[in-house]
Design a protein around this motif. Structure first.
Motif, PDB file in Angstrom:
ATOM      1  N   ASP A  89       0.811  -1.209   0.000  1.00 45.05           N
ATOM      2  CA  ASP A  89       0.000   0.000   0.000  1.00 45.05           C
ATOM      3  C   ASP A  89       0.853   1.272   0.000  1.00 45.05           C
ATOM      4  N   CYS A 120      -6.495  -5.154   5.474  1.00 43.15           N
ATOM      5  CA  CYS A 120      -6.487  -5.251   4.011  1.00 43.15           C
ATOM      6  C   CYS A 120      -7.886  -5.008   3.473  1.00 43.15           C
ATOM      7  N   GLU A 121      -8.012  -4.062   2.582  1.00 46.38           N
ATOM      8  CA  GLU A 121      -9.319  -3.752   1.996  1.00 46.38           C
ATOM      9  C   GLU A 121      -9.635  -4.639   0.805  1.00 46.38           C
ATOM     10  N   HIS A 122      -8.681  -5.485   0.401  1.00 40.63           N
ATOM     11  CA  HIS A 122      -8.858  -6.302  -0.793  1.00 40.63           C
ATOM     12  C   HIS A 122      -9.520  -7.645  -0.533  1.00 40.63           C
ATOM     13  N   ARG A 125     -14.764  -9.751   3.688  1.00 42.77           N
ATOM     14  CA  ARG A 125     -14.885  -9.678   5.144  1.00 42.77           C
ATOM     15  C   ARG A 125     -15.261 -11.019   5.759  1.00 42.77           C
TER      16      ARG A 125
END
Length: 128
Positions: A89, A120-122, A125
């Motif tokens: 990032d 991690c936004e990738h 969830r």
């Protein structure tokens, strides 16, 4: 004999069942035997994350630091993913290098996730 020899228990020159001693250039193979060694020794296997592949610069940094590498192998793939995403990032090379260094330090200190990283936004969830 110096160099690399590969043999089996039928070869009188070999003390064990199968072995290969690396040498920087040549492989000496007794006649009738298959060579097991095919090039320079690679770095130890370093597992990646769930979503992200392990980048080469982080892999090299972990491979030369046995304490950090042991901790890396001990954490979950999701935790490894967090460190990888945190490093990747970074927008500037200097920030990336600092994060790689901090990854080593945090693993040596026993931390299992990057400090002060929201995650991690990738990845989904659901944990995948």
């Amino acid at each position: 004999m110096p160099g690399c020899r590969v043999g089996d228990d039928n070869d009188a020159r070999t003390p064990s069942a199968r072995y290969a001693v690396p040498h920087d250039r040549a492989v000496i193979v007794p006649s009738g035997h298959e060579a097991l060694y095919r090039g320079p020794m690679s770095s130890p296997r370093v597992p990646g994350g769930v979503v992200h592949k392990l980048p080469g610069d982080l892999r090299k940094a972990l491979a030369v630091n046995p304490t950090a590498l042991d901790a890396w192998k001990d954490i979950t793939p999701l935790a490894r993913n967090e460190f990888i995403c945190w490093v990747e990032d970074a927008k500037q090379e200097m920030t990336r290098e600092r994060r790689i260094r901090r990854t080593q330090e945090e693993l040596e200190e026993g931390q299992r996730r990057p400090c002060c990283w929201p995650g991690c936004e990738h990845r989904e969830r659901t944990g995948r």
